[in-house]
Design a protein around this motif. Sequence first.
Motif, short mmCIF file in Angstrom:
data_model
loop_
_atom_site.label_atom_id
_atom_site.label_comp_id
_atom_site.label_asym_id
_atom_site.label_seq_id
_atom_site.Cartn_x
_atom_site.Cartn_y
_atom_site.Cartn_z
N PRO A 160 4.80 7.71 4.53
CA PRO A 160 4.04 9.07 4.25
C PRO A 160 4.39 10.37 4.88
O PRO A 160 4.84 10.36 5.98
CB PRO A 160 2.64 8.73 4.51
CG PRO A 160 2.71 7.67 5.54
CD PRO A 160 3.88 7.18 5.29
N ASN B 62 0.72 -1.15 0.03
CA ASN B 62 -0.02 0.14 0.11
C ASN B 62 0.92 1.20 -0.06
O ASN B 62 1.50 1.55 1.13
CB ASN B 62 -1.00 0.13 1.22
CG ASN B 62 -1.88 1.10 1.23
OD1 ASN B 62 -1.90 2.26 0.69
ND2 ASN B 62 -3.13 1.07 2.10
N ASN C 164 0.27 4.30 0.39
CA ASN C 164 0.06 5.26 1.38
C ASN C 164 0.96 5.16 2.76
O ASN C 164 1.03 5.64 3.35
CB ASN C 164 -1.42 5.40 1.68
CG ASN C 164 -2.41 5.55 0.78
OD1 ASN C 164 -1.94 6.78 -0.04
ND2 ASN C 164 -3.38 4.85 0.33
N HIS D 203 -6.39 4.33 2.30
CA HIS D 203 -5.87 5.38 3.61
C HIS D 203 -6.19 4.88 4.84
O HIS D 203 -5.51 5.11 5.80
CB HIS D 203 -6.37 6.78 3.30
CG HIS D 203 -5.96 7.47 1.96
ND1 HIS D 203 -5.14 8.54 1.82
CD2 HIS D 203 -6.44 7.19 0.70
CE1 HIS D 203 -5.02 9.00 0.80
NE2 HIS D 203 -5.66 8.14 -0.07
N ASP E 198 -3.75 13.20 5.72
CA ASP E 198 -3.83 11.92 6.36
C ASP E 198 -3.61 11.76 7.74
O ASP E 198 -4.15 11.11 8.66
CB ASP E 198 -3.12 10.95 5.64
CG ASP E 198 -3.81 10.24 4.13
OD1 ASP E 198 -4.78 9.99 4.43
OD2 ASP E 198 -2.74 10.27 3.52
#
Length: 551
Positions: free
Chosen positions: A186, A180, A182, A234, A210
């Motif tokens: 991040p 992933n 994300n 997310h 986020d």
Amino acid sequence: MSETPAGLDFIRQRISEDVAAGSRVITRFPPEPNGRLHIGHAKSICLNFGVAAEFGGLCYLRFDDTNPEKENEAFVQAIQEDVRWLGFDWGDHLTHASDYFEQLFQLANQLISANKAFVCGLSAEEMRETRGTLTEPGVNSPSRDLSVAENLALFREMREGKHGDGSYVLRAKIDMSSPNINMRDPVLYRIRHVHHQRTGNDWCIYPTYDYTHCVCDALEEITHSLCTLEFEDHRPLYDWVLDNINLNVHPPQIEFSRLGLEYTVMSKRLLNKLVSEQHVAGWDDPRMPTISGLRRKGVRAPAIRDFCERIGITKQNNTIEMSLFDFCVRKDLEADTHRAMCVLEPLKVVITNWTEDTQGALSAEPLTAPWHPKKDLGRRVLPFSKEIFIERSDFEEVRPRKYKRLSPGEMVRLRMAFIIRCDEVIKDDAGNIQELHCTYFPESRSGSDKSGLKPKGVVHWVSAMEGQYCDVRLYENLFLEKQPDVSELAGALNPASFKQLNAIIEPAALLGDIHHFQFERQGYFVKDETDSSALKTVFNRTVTLRDIRPG
Ligand code: ATP
Ligand code: MG
């Protein structure tokens, strides 16, 4: 999968189980003040405020104001106006992500202290290059192994304004090889030396969406964090942040499908472009899918709430037919909207047998009509005179088969008034029809018709003497296709989405404080508050009486 009881969508089902197990219900609607709200937001508003009300909970209106370059206070105010207009009330629970900037900063320091975050000196470009792809893992940042002390010091310097925009970011230390993307370290904070509409110049570092969103949810003790499906990817990051900071609250994020609507676009980026490139007259242009545009077009809040209820809450992304929206709009207006007669494209009719006696008789007993066919909204006087206007499209010189309107030698009833017969068509030298000469039948008066005549149909009309000029704006779909190709915005737009006519309306419609009308046989209209003046009233068409959209 368990069966959902009738009437409960999967979110309400889940919430009702949680409530049965003792949970409270606290939701939030978290708009970014970088544009005005649209009908897609209405779906989220109806859901968040709706479940809070249904389960005796509360709903925050929380502005996600972490991108000061794109946001402003005018949007903050406009969003509040729109939510309130839709019929929802946040009470004391109006918040901003910026209310929590200090806590967000302290919690970020905790993450650094726990060796869960680090200050990274890669440029945006370098970060893109090292992020990897869906098939390849990313590469660790060279800054990843800085000591906790170094990171704390650098982060403090970032906050103190010692570094320029883009020189450093704070990143979570998660996993550059996560499938992933994300989760590949991040960004949590970036440097932006910009003024913020609420915190002024207090901050030059701003937290990312986020990082901010989940922390705000936890700080407000949100019990069900409802968001749209694009945030599904997310969710692991949402959970990671809350698992790694010291707040003993961890709201569940639950995703539902976004609303898409035919013949329009719903992304604020595109709506912004329509406004800034002046394809429309503003955010509240009646062709826009914004709440303010729909309101200006004459759509009322109950219609929007009804629409959101009918489309329901699911996990399947789909595009809803515009005809369903129009259906809800008509259904809401039908029951209590004043009827009036307005001739959009006037053709003059001269009543040749009009006399002083006619005048006298009508003065003694004027024509009147109810404002509404079923609901008692009272009556209005319909002035009738020697010259009237009918709709140009209600006359054909050569009568088509089964034609139900006026043509030479034929009769129609003027709605709520008399039957007339067309005796003569007057043309100019070029052969254009100038006016019609007609006979009226005094004994055919509406409500006491003793004429025995059989007119072809009924048409609306307005007295030329007493009728008032007004501007009538007709709106069609903003885009040509049901699912517009927005890569080339200008070419996707419907060039015929707006037309203005110089119309004539019966005088009573302009006298009182009535805003919404059904113009008989034409559709629902509303007075345009912005562009009407003492000299001229402007009406916007809300919706036609029947579906006339293509396919
Ligand atoms: P856009 O993509 O139109 O810019 P956004 O999601 O960035 O929208 P926000 O102001 O962040 O706009 O949205 C606030 C809330 O409204 C979010 O929770 C978002 O999920 C929800 N929302 C936005 N668009 C839709 C939509 N089309 N259908 C349902 N909910 C939506
Ligand atoms: Mg957003």
